[in-house]
Scaffold this motif. Structure first.
Motif, mmCIF file in Angstrom:
data_model
loop_
_atom_site.group_PDB
_atom_site.id
_atom_site.type_symbol
_atom_site.label_atom_id
_atom_site.label_comp_id
_atom_site.label_asym_id
_atom_site.label_seq_id
_atom_site.Cartn_x
_atom_site.Cartn_y
_atom_site.Cartn_z
ATOM 1 N N LEU A 58 -109.478 62.000 80.571
ATOM 2 C CA LEU A 58 -108.880 60.990 81.445
ATOM 3 C C LEU A 58 -108.778 61.496 82.878
ATOM 4 C CD1 LEU A 58 -106.025 59.542 79.210
ATOM 5 C CD2 LEU A 58 -108.164 58.439 79.850
ATOM 6 N N PHE A 59 -108.423 62.762 83.044
ATOM 7 C CA PHE A 59 -108.355 63.352 84.380
ATOM 8 C C PHE A 59 -109.737 63.348 85.043
ATOM 9 C CE2 PHE A 59 -107.880 67.535 86.867
ATOM 10 C CZ PHE A 59 -107.564 66.856 88.034
ATOM 11 N N PHE A 60 -110.756 63.738 84.306
ATOM 12 C CA PHE A 60 -112.112 63.743 84.838
ATOM 13 C C PHE A 60 -112.545 62.325 85.233
ATOM 14 C CE2 PHE A 60 -116.706 63.382 84.156
ATOM 15 C CZ PHE A 60 -117.153 64.302 85.086
ATOM 16 N N LEU A 61 -112.287 61.350 84.382
ATOM 17 C CA LEU A 61 -112.664 59.964 84.679
ATOM 18 C C LEU A 61 -111.862 59.403 85.849
ATOM 19 C CD1 LEU A 61 -113.051 58.572 81.049
ATOM 20 C CD2 LEU A 61 -114.872 59.223 82.654
ATOM 21 N N TYR A 62 -110.600 59.782 85.949
ATOM 22 C CA TYR A 62 -109.751 59.339 87.063
ATOM 23 C C TYR A 62 -110.273 59.910 88.384
ATOM 24 C CZ TYR A 62 -105.445 58.484 89.704
ATOM 25 O OH TYR A 62 -104.531 58.061 90.637
ATOM 26 N N HIS A 63 -110.591 61.189 88.395
ATOM 27 C CA HIS A 63 -111.121 61.821 89.604
ATOM 28 C C HIS A 63 -112.478 61.213 89.980
ATOM 29 C CE1 HIS A 63 -111.764 64.904 92.601
ATOM 30 N NE2 HIS A 63 -112.934 65.183 92.044
ATOM 31 N N SER A 106 -96.143 59.756 85.480
ATOM 32 C CA SER A 106 -96.227 61.180 85.831
ATOM 33 C C SER A 106 -97.667 61.678 85.849
ATOM 34 C CB SER A 106 -95.381 62.017 84.873
ATOM 35 O OG SER A 106 -95.842 61.878 83.546
ATOM 36 N N THR A 107 -98.515 61.199 84.946
ATOM 37 C CA THR A 107 -99.913 61.642 84.966
ATOM 38 C C THR A 107 -100.625 61.111 86.201
ATOM 39 O OG1 THR A 107 -100.556 59.771 83.575
ATOM 40 C CG2 THR A 107 -100.178 61.874 82.477
ATOM 41 N N ILE A 108 -100.320 59.888 86.582
ATOM 42 C CA ILE A 108 -100.963 59.311 87.762
ATOM 43 C C ILE A 108 -100.560 60.087 89.014
ATOM 44 C CG2 ILE A 108 -101.121 57.245 89.203
ATOM 45 C CD1 ILE A 108 -100.802 55.602 86.620
ATOM 46 N N VAL A 109 -99.282 60.402 89.135
ATOM 47 C CA VAL A 109 -98.815 61.173 90.297
ATOM 48 C C VAL A 109 -99.449 62.561 90.302
ATOM 49 C CG1 VAL A 109 -96.781 62.278 91.326
ATOM 50 C CG2 VAL A 109 -96.647 59.925 90.520
ATOM 51 N N PHE A 110 -99.414 63.248 89.177
ATOM 52 C CA PHE A 110 -99.947 64.606 89.095
ATOM 53 C C PHE A 110 -101.444 64.630 89.378
ATOM 54 C CE2 PHE A 110 -101.666 68.114 86.448
ATOM 55 C CZ PHE A 110 -101.114 69.158 87.159
ATOM 56 N N PHE A 111 -102.211 63.745 88.751
ATOM 57 C CA PHE A 111 -103.655 63.738 88.936
ATOM 58 C C PHE A 111 -104.054 63.264 90.335
ATOM 59 C CE2 PHE A 111 -104.271 63.186 84.108
ATOM 60 C CZ PHE A 111 -104.081 64.541 83.926
ATOM 61 N N THR A 112 -103.270 62.390 90.940
ATOM 62 C CA THR A 112 -103.564 61.967 92.304
ATOM 63 C C THR A 112 -103.339 63.106 93.288
ATOM 64 O OG1 THR A 112 -102.951 59.687 91.755
ATOM 65 C CG2 THR A 112 -103.007 60.269 94.088
ATOM 66 N N HIS A 115 -106.423 64.728 95.507
ATOM 67 C CA HIS A 115 -106.440 64.621 96.963
ATOM 68 C C HIS A 115 -106.246 65.953 97.678
ATOM 69 C CE1 HIS A 115 -106.949 60.385 97.417
ATOM 70 N NE2 HIS A 115 -105.951 60.122 96.607
ATOM 71 N N TYR A 116 -105.533 66.882 97.067
ATOM 72 C CA TYR A 116 -105.200 68.113 97.770
ATOM 73 C C TYR A 116 -105.875 69.367 97.216
ATOM 74 C CZ TYR A 116 -101.731 65.183 99.965
ATOM 75 O OH TYR A 116 -101.132 64.168 100.648
ATOM 76 N N LEU A 117 -105.921 69.524 95.917
ATOM 77 C CA LEU A 117 -106.426 70.768 95.345
ATOM 78 C C LEU A 117 -107.929 70.725 95.046
ATOM 79 C CD1 LEU A 117 -105.648 73.587 94.298
ATOM 80 C CD2 LEU A 117 -105.338 72.538 92.063
ATOM 81 N N LEU A 118 -108.396 69.669 94.423
ATOM 82 C CA LEU A 118 -109.792 69.626 93.991
ATOM 83 C C LEU A 118 -110.814 69.573 95.123
ATOM 84 C CD1 LEU A 118 -109.612 67.508 90.743
ATOM 85 C CD2 LEU A 118 -109.993 69.939 90.992
ATOM 86 N N PRO A 119 -110.566 68.889 96.253
ATOM 87 C CA PRO A 119 -111.585 68.934 97.319
ATOM 88 C C PRO A 119 -111.862 70.350 97.823
ATOM 89 C CG PRO A 119 -110.083 67.130 97.729
ATOM 90 C CD PRO A 119 -109.519 67.921 96.575
#
Length: 123
Positions: free
Chosen positions: A12-17, A48-54, A58-62
């Motif tokens: 889900l995290f991968f698909l969300y990103h 909580s998952t939406i907040v954490f994954f967002t 936006h900040y860590l993965l780029p």
């Protein structure tokens, strides 16, 4: 729920990103609803998952994607951020709110391996 069937949090995290990067609103809403169902099933805080994954997207993965060009390594990072990262995020929020910490068991390692293999196929 079957113990050997993972909840697919890393998928889900991968698909969300991926939906965020492609600006695909339909996929984003679909994955967000699936994450809310995951939270309701596990008893986590609403959204909580939406907040954490967002925040991660936006900040860590780029910055991580700029530094690491290995696709398999990035898949492992997705899984590592999804399970232990989300558990630490929920632990921190529960400690701030003086609630009991979320439970963790040995199945998390099994889920991480299975979901890493699933995400590796998406590449």
């Amino acid at each position: 729920m079957y113990l050997l069937m993972p909840p697919l949090l890393a998928v889900l995290f991968f698909l969300y990103h991926d939906a965020l990067n492609k600006h695909d609103l339909f996929a984003l809403v679909t994955v967000a609803v699936m994450m809310l169902v995951f939270e309701a099933e596990k008893g986590f805080w609403f959204g909580s998952t939406i907040v954490f994954f967002t925040v991660l997207s936006h900040y860590l993965l780029p910055k991580t994607e700029q530094a690491i060009r290995c696709h398999v390594c990035m898949r492992a990072i997705f899984v590592g951020l999804a399970y232990p990262g989300y558990w630490m995020f929920m632990w921190f929020v529960n400690q701030v709110l003086l609630l009991s910490p979320p439970a963790i068991d040995w199945h998390m390692g099994l889920y991480m391996i299975i979901e890493f293999l699933i995400i590796s196929v998406f590449a």
